[in-house]
Design an enzyme around this catalytic site. Sequence first.
Site, mmCIF file in Angstrom:
data_model
loop_
_atom_site.group_PDB
_atom_site.id
_atom_site.type_symbol
_atom_site.label_atom_id
_atom_site.label_comp_id
_atom_site.label_asym_id
_atom_site.label_seq_id
_atom_site.Cartn_x
_atom_site.Cartn_y
_atom_site.Cartn_z
ATOM 1 N N HIS A 1 36.123 -1.739 -107.872
ATOM 2 C CA HIS A 1 35.770 -2.504 -106.674
ATOM 3 C C HIS A 1 37.061 -2.704 -105.896
ATOM 4 C CE1 HIS A 1 34.075 -5.119 -103.799
ATOM 5 N NE2 HIS A 1 34.682 -6.189 -104.236
ATOM 6 N N ASP B 1 38.898 -4.174 -102.975
ATOM 7 C CA ASP B 1 39.200 -5.049 -101.847
ATOM 8 C C ASP B 1 40.468 -4.498 -101.192
ATOM 9 O OD1 ASP B 1 37.192 -7.200 -102.428
ATOM 10 O OD2 ASP B 1 38.362 -7.323 -104.275
ATOM 11 N N ASP C 1 29.959 -7.607 -104.551
ATOM 12 C CA ASP C 1 30.558 -8.945 -104.526
ATOM 13 C C ASP C 1 30.304 -9.634 -103.196
ATOM 14 O OD1 ASP C 1 31.949 -11.105 -105.500
ATOM 15 O OD2 ASP C 1 33.921 -10.317 -104.992
#
Length: 918
Positions: free
Chosen positions: A17, A19, A129
């Site tokens: 994931h 970011d 998320d």
Amino acid sequence: MGFMTNQKTAHIVSHTHWDREWYLPYEKHHVRLVQLVDALLDKLDSSTAFRSFYLDGQTIILEDYLQVRPENKERLERHIRDGRILIGPWYILQDAFLTSGEANVRNMQIGHQDALKYGEPSKIGYFPDTFGLVGQTPQLMLQSGIKNAFFGRGVKPTGFNNTVSDGGYESSFSELIWEGPDGSRILGILFANWYSNGNEVPVDEAAAREFWDRKLADAEKYASTGELLFMNGCDHQPLQLDLPEAIATAQALYPEVEFIHSNFPDYLDALNAELEQGERELSSVTGELRSQRTDGWGTLVNTASARVYLKQMNQKGQTLLEKVAEPLASIAGLAGKDYPHHLFTYAWKTLMQNHPHDSICGCSVDEVHREMVTRFDKSRHVAESIIEDSARFIAESVDTSIFGGSAEDAQAVPFVAMNTTGWSRTGTVSIELDAARLYLREGYGLEETARRMREFDISGRVLLDDSGKALAFTMEDLGLEFGYDLPDDKFRQPFMCRRVKLTFEAEDVPALGLRAYAWAAQQGAAPAESSLFNGEHVLENPAIRVEIGGDGSFSLQHKVTGAVYRDLGIYENTGDIGNEYMYRQPDGGIPLTTKGLKAAITVLEDTPYRASVEIKHAWEIPASADAALKKEQLALVYYPERKAQRSSDTVTLELRTVLSLERGGKGVHIESAINNAAKDHRVRMLFPTDIQTSVHYADSMFEIAKRDNEPAAEWQNPSNTQHQQAFVDVSGTEAGMTVANLGLNEYEVLRDGRNTIAVTLLRSVGELGDWGWFPTPEAQCLGEHTAQLMLIPHAGDGVASGAYAGAYQFQAPWTVFQTGVHTGTLASGYTPLAWKGAEAAFSSMKMNEITGDLLLRWYNMSGSQTQLDVQPGLPHEYLYKTGILEERTSPLPDSRDARQLLELGPCEIVTVGIHLQP
């Protein structure tokens, strides 16, 4: 246990994931991304046992990587084509509640376009998320050819045999059916054990047994079938290079379970095959997923008010692109100008790079948000360039010869007001006009050129509409100004000019259309002067009466219903010992307000078309939290458990409020300017409605969401703030109040007996929060901040009354452009199409790059069937109905006619393509 079958398959999906920016600035995460993808390519090249990797659902990772490693593009393409790296469907993983519906549509469109350059986009609705999910997600997914959504927040898993309430936001299983307000249904996959439940799988047998005993039990607790999903990765997680060996260890230890290095498509195929056997009935959840059935402490909802300036810049950037630049470029395109697809793609991509949750939510370190400001500026500059070019082309195409029929008209200065909203518009407009220009190339010299412009006579002029009627207006002489042209075929052309600013009421400018005006030397009486003041501090028009009190609060009477709203516009201030994610008022804290605080009140504007009043306060409030907060932050005390209080030291909060009422206005405009000198606090503006109702309505993505005023029984957080986009509304059977905003995404309907709407104007905090201590001094938002709101009273139905349409119009600025006296192909009053549908909200008008067709989008604001009447005013071959990917489909019946009647289902999002004549 969640299932009874003895057949179990452990689907281990490798992913990260990513970011792009968060607790580190973008480039520091960028370096780590390059290292990860380097390692991934090397592993895929060297090992067929490492089967596949999911690249987080966002194609921007490819751009970020190739920006540094362009030499590896062919390696990437090969593994994508072979299905070993799965990409898309999004361009970027965005926040759902803080980005517009059209921004999400562009995100899906551009994600698909970019993915198709490498291979096929993965049809995975990926929201690992996302800080809550909007209710229209199922419909948007189905219109994108996606039948699923994978997400980690918004629904509470209960486990098999646990009681599920009727609230609709709990699920027995990690697999569920998610239904949108229009009835769209997709398969939802909740990461009940998070998207890292298969992270760092051990190879060592003893460690592997301990790991899998726990992980298998956790997954089985919520799974409806024996198809168990394990996510091998997490935030910025490096690649697990020895995963094939770890899987082999697990298989040897648990022969009754089949362990496979899987991917989402294979997992979905296996899961759907099991679900079709019908051994377990899945729970259904409906509409928005906002963690409604939790204690309220972990919703992350107050990211809606962290660094409000970012939300305001985003609102402006989105609106300029989707509600101004795209419609204007479309109108110009219909008139013969090339549509700048390449510029729109660049501007949208640059803007969307600010849309990940850690970015737009304002919950990162200060360096991240400084870079965001630059991106917002870059995207806006491109949008403004498109707007200027398109508006100039349109204005030059409008027939303004109606203003040039006599010698007196020789000095007429025509201009065109353009309404790019989906509804006819009346309102106050300002434009700076060059009454005269003298180019430096004329050779008079700088001093003589300046003298001639200063002496240019601007007296004895009137403002005319396209019927020749003289309009009331005000003129501000801006004097001598410098300017320049940038022609397409020659060097820049500097000039000096005599510039004036005109302000007037533009009346009944058609939806997606225009109207011409001229400032001209003409004899005749000026329109009679009038005023909207009916007393010293009383503003009144045919629809509304506003009376301002000595403390700056005001009452509003809605003349249509007779309803009177009192104590409006009071400021509220509380301490905030939370963080960028969540607000936390100190224990026992009592809100401060400006009620009873004497204000300085001054008339700013008194014209026939608008009245404005300035209200100033000097308000003493606590300077910050006390010293205990810093100690608790450093000790990583969970924010609901903090005991810090507000400081006994005070500072002055300077407030400037301007109330404006227009002659034809249905609402009151509020401008609030705050000079913030305090830390660790929140400022809101209060609007008591005194309407008795248990629900309210908030603008969301392609939806007017209906929400309860009272939270669920398990809610413990004293605060019940929520997200909004364009507005929030409290309505009864006979009266209602809509509060519109520009980029103020947080509100709360207070449980105070008055159903007061509280809109957050500013929130100041000093730390990021989450998993460590990350100071964010710039999140205290010291200095000047300005907010814009509009109060729109109505008769109890925000749709039928036009209040919601007014709130949407409030989002978009007018476009006004000076031109000359000339003939043209467009008449004043031109619009490319007309449409009717009281329940329909206009969303976008743009050109499709592949087909060249004109695409328009609406959505049904109501929960009932309705009709949309579309009347194209341009030559066309046929109309067709399509989805958000805007692919050309079969013609609608009788779509070559001048009128097309469409049936819209409840809450339906409809996109209409117009295939133009060549």
